[in-house]
Design a protein around this motif. Structure first.
Motif, short mmCIF file in Angstrom:
data_model
loop_
_atom_site.label_atom_id
_atom_site.label_comp_id
_atom_site.label_asym_id
_atom_site.label_seq_id
_atom_site.Cartn_x
_atom_site.Cartn_y
_atom_site.Cartn_z
N SER A 92 0.74 -1.74 -0.19
CA SER A 92 0.22 -0.74 -0.32
C SER A 92 1.18 1.12 0.02
N GLU A 93 2.34 1.28 0.45
CA GLU A 93 2.89 1.80 -0.15
C GLU A 93 3.98 2.59 -1.03
N ILE A 94 3.24 2.07 -1.73
CA ILE A 94 3.75 1.85 -3.08
C ILE A 94 2.51 1.93 -4.62
N GLY A 95 2.20 2.97 -5.37
CA GLY A 95 1.79 3.06 -6.23
C GLY A 95 1.75 2.67 -7.50
N MET A 96 1.04 2.58 -7.97
CA MET A 96 1.01 1.35 -9.08
C MET A 96 0.39 1.37 -10.48
N VAL A 97 0.32 2.04 -11.49
CA VAL A 97 0.03 2.23 -12.42
C VAL A 97 -0.15 1.70 -13.90
N PHE A 98 -0.20 0.65 -13.83
CA PHE A 98 -0.34 -0.30 -15.16
C PHE A 98 -0.78 0.15 -16.53
N GLN A 99 -0.46 -0.53 -17.39
CA GLN A 99 -0.71 -0.58 -18.79
C GLN A 99 -2.97 -0.09 -19.38
N ARG A 100 -3.54 -1.12 -18.85
CA ARG A 100 -4.72 -1.11 -18.73
C ARG A 100 -5.19 -0.86 -17.22
N PHE A 101 -6.39 0.73 -17.86
CA PHE A 101 -6.77 1.16 -16.25
C PHE A 101 -7.84 0.92 -14.51
N ASN A 102 -7.75 -0.42 -15.19
CA ASN A 102 -8.78 -1.54 -14.36
C ASN A 102 -9.33 -0.64 -13.23
N LEU A 103 -10.08 0.22 -13.65
CA LEU A 103 -11.22 1.46 -12.81
C LEU A 103 -11.82 0.40 -12.68
N PHE A 104 -12.64 0.51 -11.33
CA PHE A 104 -13.93 -0.03 -11.61
C PHE A 104 -14.99 0.64 -12.11
N PRO A 105 -15.73 -0.31 -12.95
CA PRO A 105 -16.61 -0.11 -13.54
C PRO A 105 -18.26 1.13 -13.18
N HIS A 106 -18.29 0.49 -11.44
CA HIS A 106 -19.71 0.84 -11.77
C HIS A 106 -18.97 2.35 -10.25
N LYS A 107 -17.93 2.53 -10.21
CA LYS A 107 -17.91 3.78 -9.59
C LYS A 107 -17.58 4.90 -9.91
#
Length: 255
Positions: A92-107
């Protein structure tokens, strides 16, 4: 860049079955440094990032973040694996941003950004929402707080994903080809946000194909191929005066 490294890899090895993906990686990333990693597909760059935040376990060598071993604790001369709860705490102390956004679609964008601080860090909703709004403003999306992912462009979704990673107040940000799934005209808006983070002093490791970004924003540039670091140095030096034939041949195809 003095002081102790934020990331230190010593002879890191990783295999998937019989395929050796990382074959002895030695690297140091210092606080406030932006390290860019380039290289052909399958060279081990993404796997190395995933090892830094313990999404993958290393098979040999040592890997530490901010002076602490990733996934293990040393007692005497033995290494003991951390419990999953302890691993999650460190992750949780390391932020990671991926190629695909992986957002929660319903939020909504704001809900995507506030979810982890509330659930993982037990932050009060009001504090999380307050910071969430500030972060969405910081990535240029103040007016999109209530939008759902399907109402946002790819570039906007990726900027929400960056805000979401920042919401955990990480000490280190990892970017795994954050612009490669985007339409070309949306790449700039994401790189601009990353440039701003670099100016604010965020320690970053960025796997990227964007050589202009690496040259302008990177403090160091690492060329990986076949699971090893072939060449590393100042971005300008590596890009304009590569020392190794493999680096030269790779750059001749991408520059």
């Amino acid at each position: 860049m003095g002081g102790k490294p934020m990331v230190q890899a010593e002879a890191v090895h990783k295999s998937f079955g019989r395929l050796e993906v990382l074959r002895g990686i030695d690297l140091e990333v210092y606080p406030r440094e932006v390290m860019c990693m380039i290289g052909p597909s399958g060279s081990g760059k993404s796997t190395f990032l995933r090892c830094i935040n313990h999404l993958e376990k290393i098979d040999a060598g040592r890997l530490s973040v901010d002076g602490e071993l990733v996934g293990y604790q040393q007692r005497g001369d033995k290494l003991y694996e951390l419990r999953e709860s302890e691993v999650c705490q460190k992750r949780s102390e390391i932020g990671m941003v991926f190629q695909r956004f992986n957002l929660f679609p319903h939020k909504t964008a704001l809900e995507n950004v506030t979810e982890a601080p509330i659930l993982v860090k037990r932050e009060s909703r009001s504090a999380a929402v307050d910071r969430g709004r500030k972060l969405l403003e910081r990535v240029g999306l103040a007016e999109k707080v209530d939008a759902y992912p399907n109402q946002l462009s790819g570039g906007q979704q990726q900027r929400v994903a960056i805000a979401r990673a920042l919401a955990m107040q990480p000490k280190l940000m990892l970017f795994d080809e954050p612009t490669s799934a985007l339409d070309p005209e949306l790449v700039g808006e994401v790189l601009d946000v990353m440039r701003g983070l670099a100016e604010d002093g965020m320690t970053m490791v960025v796997v990227t194909h964007e050589m202009g970004f690496a040259r302008e924003v990177g403090d160091s540039l690492v060329f990986m191929d076949g699971g090893v670091v072939v060449e590393a140095g100042k971005p300008r030096d590596v890009l304009t005066k590569p020392q190794h034939e493999r680096t030269r041949s790779f750059l001749s195809k991408v520059l």
